[in-house]
Design a protein around this motif. Structure first.
Motif, PDB file in Angstrom:
ATOM      1  N   PHE A 151      -0.025  40.205  68.675  1.00 12.39           N
ATOM      2  CA  PHE A 151       0.203  38.755  68.721  1.00 12.39           C
ATOM      3  C   PHE A 151      -0.811  38.013  67.852  1.00 12.39           C
ATOM      4  N   THR A 209       6.920  33.184  75.502  1.00  8.19           N
ATOM      5  CA  THR A 209       5.591  32.986  74.923  1.00  8.19           C
ATOM      6  C   THR A 209       4.797  34.283  75.053  1.00  8.19           C
ATOM      7  N   LYS A 210       3.646  34.306  74.408  1.00  7.15           N
ATOM      8  CA  LYS A 210       2.759  35.460  74.481  1.00  7.15           C
ATOM      9  C   LYS A 210       2.386  35.757  75.935  1.00  7.15           C
ATOM     10  N   LEU A 223       0.195  35.651  64.756  1.00  7.58           N
ATOM     11  CA  LEU A 223      -0.163  34.227  64.763  1.00  7.58           C
ATOM     12  C   LEU A 223      -0.964  33.874  63.511  1.00  7.58           C
ATOM     13  N   GLY A 229       0.970  33.057  60.672  1.00  6.28           N
ATOM     14  CA  GLY A 229       1.727  31.819  60.751  1.00  6.28           C
ATOM     15  C   GLY A 229       3.026  31.901  61.531  1.00  6.28           C
ATOM     16  N   LYS A 230       3.237  33.016  62.226  1.00  9.70           N
ATOM     17  CA  LYS A 230       4.446  33.092  63.057  1.00  9.70           C
ATOM     18  C   LYS A 230       4.179  32.393  64.391  1.00  9.70           C
ATOM     19  N   THR A 231       5.240  32.004  65.080  1.00 11.54           N
ATOM     20  CA  THR A 231       5.057  31.419  66.406  1.00 11.54           C
ATOM     21  C   THR A 231       5.092  32.540  67.442  1.00 11.54           C
ATOM     22  N   GLU A 232       4.566  32.247  68.634  1.00  7.08           N
ATOM     23  CA  GLU A 232       4.565  33.239  69.705  1.00  7.08           C
ATOM     24  C   GLU A 232       5.985  33.693  70.030  1.00  7.08           C
ATOM     25  N   GLU A 233       6.918  32.738  70.006  1.00  6.96           N
ATOM     26  CA  GLU A 233       8.316  33.063  70.324  1.00  6.96           C
ATOM     27  C   GLU A 233       8.907  34.047  69.313  1.00  6.96           C
ATOM     28  N   GLN A 234       8.626  33.789  68.042  1.00  9.08           N
ATOM     29  CA  GLN A 234       9.148  34.685  67.001  1.00  9.08           C
ATOM     30  C   GLN A 234       8.614  36.101  67.184  1.00  9.08           C
ATOM     31  N   GLU A 247      10.129  37.766  70.212  1.00  2.69           N
ATOM     32  CA  GLU A 247      11.533  38.076  69.908  1.00  2.69           C
ATOM     33  C   GLU A 247      11.649  39.390  69.112  1.00  2.69           C
TER      34      GLU A 247
END
Lengths: 107, 186
Positions: free
Chosen positions: B33, B2-3, B37, B40-45, B48
């Motif tokens: 980040f 996560t972030k 976000l 529309g990306k997720t924190e994990e993406q 990564e």
């Protein structure tokens, strides 16, 4: 592609992108990773280093959506550095391309 | 990751940097980040694609130490910079540590020769005190000659040390620019 090789080229990519207009970090990272497979996080150390060497200046600008963005602007020193790097790159790739062409014909 | 995890890992890896500098860096990644976000990306993406925070930190730390050594090249600064640059990748163990050891050995050897030549009359005197029967004027004059030579070598070594130091710092800078980092297949 060879890892060592790509990192040196990343510098040129950033300089090319900033030659036309000022851009913020996220934008630079996206533009580069659209074309080349990189770990995006390493662009930031690169930006810091080139800023400290006087090739860029930075300024904050409010944006309509989200937090204020940190923009990078190419300085005169940066521009002449970019020119010399670009020349080196073109000379290098021309040479390699020439060899590839000759190699392909010979085979 | 996560972030929160990404940033705290980066924070921890950067704890040797001055806090102002560290804040600045963390701010850049916060911004990254936030924009990801917003797209529309997720924190994990996002985490990564950013890659390993530890590797990013190594790059930043190496740059920091090399810069410091450029400003003031003390012995401690040089060692810290060499150490940080070696940390960038296994590859550097050979291409940085090898030349570094060789250069340090050369410099130490040069200074040792200069030092030994300069103090050689002292050694003759000590020798004479201990074994007066073997004293020869030739030894004394020869050793005084060596002192002169030693002084010249010392002057030469002073400039050689400075030249080698600045050359090596330039090499470290070049190395930070080119070696490792940034690439998926790393």
């Amino acid at each position: 592609m060879n890892v060592q090789f790509k990192k040196g080229v990343l510098e040129l990519c950033v300089l090319v992108l900033l030659d036309k207009k000022d851009r913020y970090g996220y934008e630079l990272v996206q533009k580069i990773s659209d074309q080349i497979d990189i770990s995006e996080g390493t662009v930031y150390p690169l930006l810091r280093r080139l800023t400290k060497e006087g090739y860029f200046t930075t300024y904050l600008k409010e944006s309509t959506e989200g937090p204020p963005r940190k923009y990078y602007k190419l300085t005169d020193v940066g521009r002449s550095y970019y020119q010399s790097l670009l020349e080196e790159w073109q000379e290098f790739t021309n040479g390699v391309n020439q060899l590839i062409k000759e190699g392909v014909i010979d085979d | 990751m996560t972030k929160e995890q990404f940033l705290s890992k980066l924070d921890a890896s950067l704890n040797k940097l001055p806090s102002q500098e560290k804040q600045d860096i963390l701010q850049d990644f916060e911004e990254h980040f936030a924009m990801g976000l917003a797209e529309g990306k997720t924190e994990e993406q996002i985490a990564e694609s950013l890659g390993s925070p530890a590797q990013i930190a190594k790059d930043l730390i190496a740059t920091y130490h090399v810069e410091k050594v450029e400003a003031t090249a003390t012995t401690a600064n040089i060692f810290r910079a060499v150490w940080a640059v070696i940390g960038l990748g296994f590859f550097n163990l050979v291409i940085v540590l090898g030349p570094f050891i060789a250069l340090v050995a050369l410099i130490v050897a040069g200074w040792t020769v200069a030092g030994a030549f300069i103090v050689s009359p002292l050694l003759v005197i000590i020798n004479t005190v201990m074994y007066p029967e073997i004293f020869q004027f030739f030894d004394l004059f020869f050793s005084i000659g060596l002192t002169g030579l030693g002084l010249f070598i010392a002057i030469g070594m002073y400039f050689a040390t400075r030249a080698v130091t600045s050359g090596f710092v330039r090499y470290l800078k070049f190395n930070v620019r080119v070696v490792k980092g940034g690439m998926k297949d790393a």
